[in-house]
Scaffold this motif. Sequence first.
Motif, short mmCIF file in Angstrom:
data_model
loop_
_atom_site.label_atom_id
_atom_site.label_comp_id
_atom_site.label_asym_id
_atom_site.label_seq_id
_atom_site.Cartn_x
_atom_site.Cartn_y
_atom_site.Cartn_z
N ILE A 79 0.85 -1.19 0.00
CA ILE A 79 0.00 0.00 0.00
C ILE A 79 0.89 1.23 0.00
N MET A 80 0.64 2.12 -0.96
CA MET A 80 1.43 3.34 -1.09
C MET A 80 0.51 4.56 -1.00
N GLU A 81 0.94 5.55 -0.24
CA GLU A 81 0.23 6.81 -0.13
C GLU A 81 1.14 7.92 -0.61
N ASN A 82 0.74 8.60 -1.67
CA ASN A 82 1.57 9.66 -2.26
C ASN A 82 2.98 9.17 -2.57
N GLY A 83 3.07 7.94 -3.06
CA GLY A 83 4.36 7.38 -3.44
C GLY A 83 5.17 6.80 -2.30
N VAL A 179 8.06 4.36 4.66
CA VAL A 179 9.37 3.93 4.19
C VAL A 179 9.70 4.75 2.96
N ARG A 180 10.83 5.40 2.98
CA ARG A 180 11.22 6.22 1.82
C ARG A 180 11.62 5.31 0.67
N PRO A 182 13.04 5.87 -2.34
CA PRO A 182 14.38 5.96 -2.94
C PRO A 182 15.44 5.23 -2.13
N GLN A 183 15.39 5.36 -0.80
CA GLN A 183 16.35 4.65 0.05
C GLN A 183 16.14 3.14 -0.05
N LEU A 184 14.89 2.73 -0.10
CA LEU A 184 14.58 1.31 -0.22
C LEU A 184 15.14 0.74 -1.52
N VAL A 185 14.94 1.46 -2.62
CA VAL A 185 15.45 0.99 -3.92
C VAL A 185 16.97 0.95 -3.90
N LEU A 186 17.59 1.97 -3.36
CA LEU A 186 19.05 2.01 -3.28
C LEU A 186 19.58 0.82 -2.48
N THR A 187 18.96 0.55 -1.33
CA THR A 187 19.39 -0.56 -0.48
C THR A 187 19.11 -1.90 -1.15
N PRO A 218 14.33 13.46 -8.55
CA PRO A 218 12.93 13.44 -8.11
C PRO A 218 12.76 13.40 -6.59
N PHE A 219 13.85 13.55 -5.87
CA PHE A 219 13.81 13.58 -4.41
C PHE A 219 15.12 14.20 -3.94
N PRO A 220 15.17 14.71 -2.73
CA PRO A 220 16.41 15.35 -2.25
C PRO A 220 17.52 14.34 -2.01
N LEU A 221 18.63 14.53 -2.68
CA LEU A 221 19.77 13.63 -2.54
C LEU A 221 20.29 13.60 -1.11
N LYS A 222 20.15 14.70 -0.39
CA LYS A 222 20.66 14.77 0.97
C LYS A 222 19.92 13.82 1.92
N GLU A 223 18.74 13.35 1.51
CA GLU A 223 17.98 12.46 2.38
C GLU A 223 18.42 11.00 2.26
N LEU A 224 19.25 10.70 1.29
CA LEU A 224 19.72 9.33 1.11
C LEU A 224 20.89 9.03 2.03
#
Length: 573
Positions: A79-83, A179-180, A182-187, A218-224
């Motif tokens: 389930i995803m809410e706003n991505g 769960v963010r 982008p971080q999930l995909v990176l991991t 598409p997202f802030p790099l600093k959050e990774l």
Amino acid sequence: MLLSPNRGSSPAAISSLSQAAQASEACMIPNAEQLRAISQMTRGDLGEIRFPVLLHALAVHKRTVVLSMERRQLKKEIIMENGIPVDCHSNLLQDTLGKFLVARGAINDAQNQETLSKSATTGKPFTDIIVADGLVNASELYKILQQNLAKKLLDAFSWRSGTFQVSTDLPPVDSPLKVRAPQLVLTGISKFAPEDEIAAEIEALRGEKKILINPRPPFPLKELRLSKDHKEIVGLVSVGKTLDELEAESGLEKARVLRALYALAVISVALPEDWLSTVDALPDTDFAFGVEEEVVNGSETRPPGESAAPAITTAVLAAEKTMTSQDIETLRNELMEAYLRYRKQDAFDLLGIEEKATREQVEKGYLEFSERFAPWKFDQPGLENFTDKARDLFIAGGQAFGELCNPETRNSLIGRRGSAFAKHQAIPEEARNAFTIKSNLLDSETQFKKGIKLMKAGQYADALEQLQFAHDYEPQNSVYRAELAFCRYRKDPEIEKAGALQELQETVRIDPECGLALCYAGMIFGEAGEFGAAEPRLQKAIKLMKPDRRPIDALRQFKAAEREQPKKKRRFF
């Protein structure tokens, strides 16, 4: 490949879907138009649109959907809410919270069964009971829930086949988790993408064209949270490098360069220079500044029309700075208990007031609630990581107050509560009190045990089937993976040796603490007479597997064989 645009999709969107279909067959690194097209799909094949790309596309375009995936007997619903992934259901027994808590050592099996029994007979959520019974505190539970959600999501990164469907018909969502993506995909890619896939996909980036940092990610790099390898690659591509230059200048092994670059490319951070002209097709820039609202100049950003928070006086700040560590721990747990429940509660329950409450009582309940969870109370050492959760509660309290102050919405809520109570009362008493857990959940542990028993009996073909199922259901379980590789070797040592060693090496890369994989690799090398490769692996396994004597016994046998200098390869086990 199954591609289906949403009903009413424009010709341009349908054309983009066609482009996505063509691209998926050639490359798993999507450009902006392909991401847009993939985000509009309603069904497809995970062998063509891989899970990391699908998840990234839905996140970039902030879709609120249910992503249903199926492979063989295994099913997942994300389930995803706003991505943002907020919940994941699967039909795997080991994914249930109780089993996950037992596996992590937070509770034992008897406590799990007792809690399940209480939940079945009282109707109270499992999570509320384990906190009330003191088995874990609210802060610990939240971390465990996040880990459980991440585990269920990361498992899907190993899927190389299966089907998916995307629906906008969401069930009621009571999960407070986030769960963010982008971080999930990176991991997920960094840990689980196979070497052959990475090598094949990255070759599309090889050539004279430089790879650059996306100026509009598409997202802030600093959050990774970037690993050392990722940081090294980001530093190099920030000035533009070809793939050959990256391999030559990074100081990393080639495989590590390709893996780090691949992960960054899939999440649209590092792109070929000729792709950068398409970045204007990405969502509006508000996404680049994060899904969560940021605190600017010390004040909380508020939705339009929301009244300002009370001013923070110097006296209040001074009083809060005198909080002891025990006060901070108490406040943290109070916050987390409320946060874990708030999406399961209606306006009356959230504010702790009765249905017959007067307007004055509603106001009093709201003011007490907002005072407990005012975000600025948590803007201090030891609590700063909880400010966003306090903000969510603070806003929920305001929404509950508004719902109860409106006679129409309040009466509607009272009607829904009455219907829910009547439905519960209609269940026969013996049915409510009967505790029988009937489950059709898939049990990887049972299949794993069957596989081990068959392998010990020398029935390797039948053992492989059971172990393969167990590994498919729990791809992050390094023991399952190691036993599967060794069983393949045992079935046909001459043919499977290279493949088994490669799989065991990959297991150690993913989980360096897996002594069993090192032990089996050492045994395979030893049986081949390659004692120099066998000994260091078995020595490491001895340290990691105490008190298991298998690596010790294997090392002794090989050392004795090495002293004898046998002329033929010998099988010792």
